[in-house]
Design a protein around this motif. Structure first.
Motif: not given
Length: 158
Positions: A101-111, A137-152
């Motif tokens: 994001h661009h701190r302080g500017i809500d229309d620049q909240n990306l992810l 907040y108006h973030y344009r994209f939201g991501v839930l990320l499961g990294l699977g660090m042990r399984s690659n």
């Protein structure tokens, strides 16, 4: 990876889902390749996401965008949201794992991104992401990320 980003920080970001997915995919790939030992030692999620935020930051985003790890501010206030997954009703302070994001500017909240070391995120993470996509907040994209660090293997939900 080279991107054709706009150069004016006062105009909305011209970035599509494909560009952002490619950027995150490459950052996660680099994380798994270069920081594999974090999985071996069982490092805390915050350690893993701090390394991921650095890799995203190094991807060449426009100069006015910031990649913040565990950033809890909205303008001068604490980020808050009604989360149905918490034991006590009311607004809770929220601290997203990674924000672009661009701190302080809500229309620049990306992810807004919530991550887990396992392959799946939980309902609490999903509720935080949903809140960050909405007013104020108006973030344009939201991501839930499961990294699977042990399984690659990693999984993402947009």
């Amino acid at each position: 990876m080279t991107h054709a980003w706009p150069v004016d920080p006062w105009h909305p970001i011209a970035m599509n889902t494909t560009d952002l997915k490619n950027l995150l995919t490459e950052a996660v790939r680099q994380l798994i390749v270069t920081e594999w030992d974090l999985a071996v030692v069982g490092a805390h999620e915050r350690t893993v996401t701090s390394h991921l935020s650095r890799l995203i930051s190094d991807a060449g985003l426009p100069w006015w965008l910031r990649v913040d790890h565990d950033y809890n501010r909205h303008l001068l206030d604490t980020k808050r949201a009604w989360l149905p997954t918490t034991p006590t009703p009311g607004e809770d302070a929220i601290v997203p794992d990674i924000l672009i994001h661009h701190r302080g500017i809500d229309d620049q909240n990306l992810l807004a991104l919530e991550a887990k070391k396992a392959e799946l995120c939980d309902g609490h993470d999903e509720a935080k992401i949903r809140a960050l996509l909405q007013e104020p907040y108006h973030y344009r994209f939201g991501v839930l990320l499961g990294l699977g660090m042990r399984s690659n293997r990693y999984r993402s939900s947009w």
